[in-house]
Enzyme design. Structure first.
Site, short mmCIF file in Angstrom:
data_model
loop_
_atom_site.label_atom_id
_atom_site.label_comp_id
_atom_site.label_asym_id
_atom_site.label_seq_id
_atom_site.Cartn_x
_atom_site.Cartn_y
_atom_site.Cartn_z
N GLU A 296 -8.32 64.48 -24.12
CA GLU A 296 -7.32 63.62 -24.78
C GLU A 296 -7.55 63.46 -26.27
O GLU A 296 -7.43 62.35 -26.80
CB GLU A 296 -7.32 62.23 -24.12
CG GLU A 296 -6.97 62.28 -22.67
CD GLU A 296 -7.07 60.92 -21.99
OE1 GLU A 296 -6.18 60.59 -21.21
OE2 GLU A 296 -8.05 60.19 -22.23
C1 NGO Z 1 -8.48 60.09 -17.99
C2 NGO Z 1 -9.05 59.75 -19.34
C3 NGO Z 1 -10.00 58.56 -19.28
C4 NGO Z 1 -9.41 57.43 -18.46
C5 NGO Z 1 -9.04 57.94 -17.07
C6 NGO Z 1 -8.39 56.87 -16.25
C7 NGO Z 1 -10.03 61.63 -18.53
C8 NGO Z 1 -10.85 62.82 -18.42
N1 NGO Z 1 -9.77 60.97 -19.66
O1 NGO Z 1 -9.45 61.03 -17.49
O2 NGO Z 1 -10.27 58.12 -20.59
O3 NGO Z 1 -10.36 56.41 -18.32
O4 NGO Z 1 -8.14 59.04 -17.16
O5 NGO Z 1 -7.98 57.30 -15.00
#
Ligand code: NGO
Length: 484
Positions: A296
């Site tokens: 992200e």
């Molecule tokens: C995503 C995000 C995390 C969140 C999570 C919540 C990943 C790999 N990055 O997973 O920052 O906490 O969802 O479900």
């Protein structure tokens, strides 16, 4: 005399091969002894401790004689056979990890507590893991869990033959591992008011962290530390303004938004910071892996992201570790030993398929199957629902080798369940989200596909419930299971 409540065919995760022999039960009595050669002495002690708890007997451990005996024989890593006959129990393992796996099986064949003789059902189990990486991730950044809480979490996952604990140590809301060369990471961003809602403060000193790593290692669990970069770095930028593009300190954040922070990829300070952190974390980590996050990075321009990952993966190798990253790193040309962890819900992913074709290994963590922070159902007080509801059957009834086109059995290092902690406030919250989904995922990762069956699993899981109750471990009383 107490009769077994768990038969050889009731073990979770289901062993590869089982031959019950009702005529061959073994009785643990006051004369029972354990023989363990030096290499498995510690594991022999662990078995004896479980037997003492179930009987109240002394159960001495020695190197020369014993009605319960550990022996070694060549075989695949972590494999074991367990022969239970009226006069002897023989545990034959390829390595100490296999002996430890056998002990987890045996523990399930014993009653939880009590006094006096107990019988262990007779027969033979020949067992080995399908995948060598069977992990669980704990997010200690959004909500901090103390060293003792992490140890209790380790104890709770050990019965299911989990062998990796991935600690998500840093994120926008907090930095949880002391870094000696950058002390304000924890003195500023590990303290009061950090974590989601400002309620999850705390950090591990390097000594505390090393203690957790050693505790895990004694239970054949490898700790995989994660430093999330180049996004999810707000807490680092609060502590060190020079890590932002304009050199202006970031504002501390306790909300659960993702994708807004980024390291300044062009700045020399950034790589000085990253290298120091990697060097210190690698030095604290006996295991082979170091997780660099990579997810992200919406606030990092694509070219910067590529440059950053291309630089950082070899840095991890420079300090003797193998890089794991969330699957976004697969968009970059990766060196062959880098590992991509697939986490989203899409049915196909070109980058991951390409990485697999190039020989990179993949860890499967699809959120709609193995994210332990997803709500079980609409009633769930805790958890998120962006990947949908994940009831026990959803966590169980899928196959990692069929999840992504181009990413088959051979490309998989293994499977990892992930417990993110935005909505968690306590160890009890963590338990209720973890159990009973973790054993479902552990069976996906350990058992041969041919041995997996939902009806069988739900029956075995129901029988397991009283063990959690006896140990004071909270679990979701899923309506899909006929709990006793
Ligand atoms: C995503 C995000 C995390 C969140 C999570 C919540 C990943 C790999 N990055 O997973 O920052 O906490 O969802 O479900």
């Amino acid at each position: 005399m107490r009769e077994p409540t768990t038969g050889l065919s009731d073990v979770i995760p289901a062993p590869a091969e089982v031959w019950p022999d009702p005529a061959a039960a073994f009785t643990v009595n006051s004369g029972t002894t354990v023989r363990a050669p030096a290499a498995t002495a510690a594991v022999g002690e662990q078995l004896a401790a479980a037997m003492r708890a179930a009987t109240g007997y002394e159960i001495p451990v020695g190197e020369t004689a014993g009605s319960i005996a550990f022996t070694t024989e060549q075989g695949p890593a972590e494999s074991y056979t367990l022969d239970i006959a009226p006069n002897a129990v023989t545990i034959t393992a390829s390595d100490p990890a296999g002996a430890f796996a056998a002990v987890q099986t045996l523990r399930q064949l014993l009653p939880v507590g009590g006094r006096g003789d107990v019988t262990i059902p007779g027969g033979r189990i020949a067992d080995r893991p399908r995948f060598r990486y069977r992990g669980v991730m704990l997010d200690v950044a959004r909500h901090f869990f103390t060293r003792d809480e992490v140890k209790a979490f380790i104890d709770a996952v050990v019965p299911f033959k989990i062998n990796h604990l991935h600690l998500h140590l840093t994120d926008d809301q907090g930095w949880r591992l002391e870094i000696k060369s950058w002390p304000e990471l924890t003195s500023v961003s590990g303290g009061t008011g950090t974590g989601v809602g400002g309620t999850g403060a705390g950090f591990y000193t390097q000594d505390e962290y090393a203690d957790v790593v050693a505790y895990a290692a004694a239970r054949f669990i490898t700790v995989v530390p994660e430093i999330d970069m180049p996004g999810h770095v707000n807490a680092a930028q609060v502590a060190y303004p020079e890590l932002t593009a304009r050199g202006v300190g970031a504002r501390a954040r306790t909300d659960a938004t993702v994708g807004y922070s980024s390291l300044a990829v062009g700045k020399p300070e950034t790589y000085a910071f990253v290298e120091d952190v990697i060097r210190e974390v690698a030095a604290l980590t006996p295991g082979p892996y170091l997780h660099i996050g990579g997810d992200e990075a919406d606030a990092t321009p694509a070219a910067d992201y590529r440059a950053f990952i291309t630089t950082v993966v070899p840095l991890v190798a420079k300090y003797g570790k193998r890089a794991i990253g969330w699957h976004e790193i697969a968009a970059v040309d990766l060196p062959g030993d880098a590992i991509a962890q697939f986490w989203r819900t899409e049915v196909a992913n070109e980058g991951v398929a390409l990485a697999a074709a190039n020989g990179n290994k993949v860890i499967m963590s699809p959120a709609d199957r193995v994210y332990l922070d997803m709500k079980y159902d609409v009633e769930n007080r805790l958890g998120l629902d962006w990947a949908g509801y994940v009831e026990v059957r959803r966590a169980y009834d899928w196959d990692p080798a069929e999840r992504l086109p181009g990413v088959g059995e051979d490309a998989l290092l293994g499977v990892e369940a992930a417990l993110w902690s935005e909505t968690l406030r306590s160890p009890t919250d963590a338990q209720v989200m973890t159990f009973p989904r973790l054993p479902a995922i552990a069976e996906v990762a350990w058992s041969p596909r041919s041995r997996r069956d939902w009806e069988s699993f739900r029956r075995r899981l129901a029988a397991y419930g009283p063990r959690w109750s006896a140990h004071g471990i909270a679990f979701h009383r899923s309506p899909q299971i006929d709990w006793p």
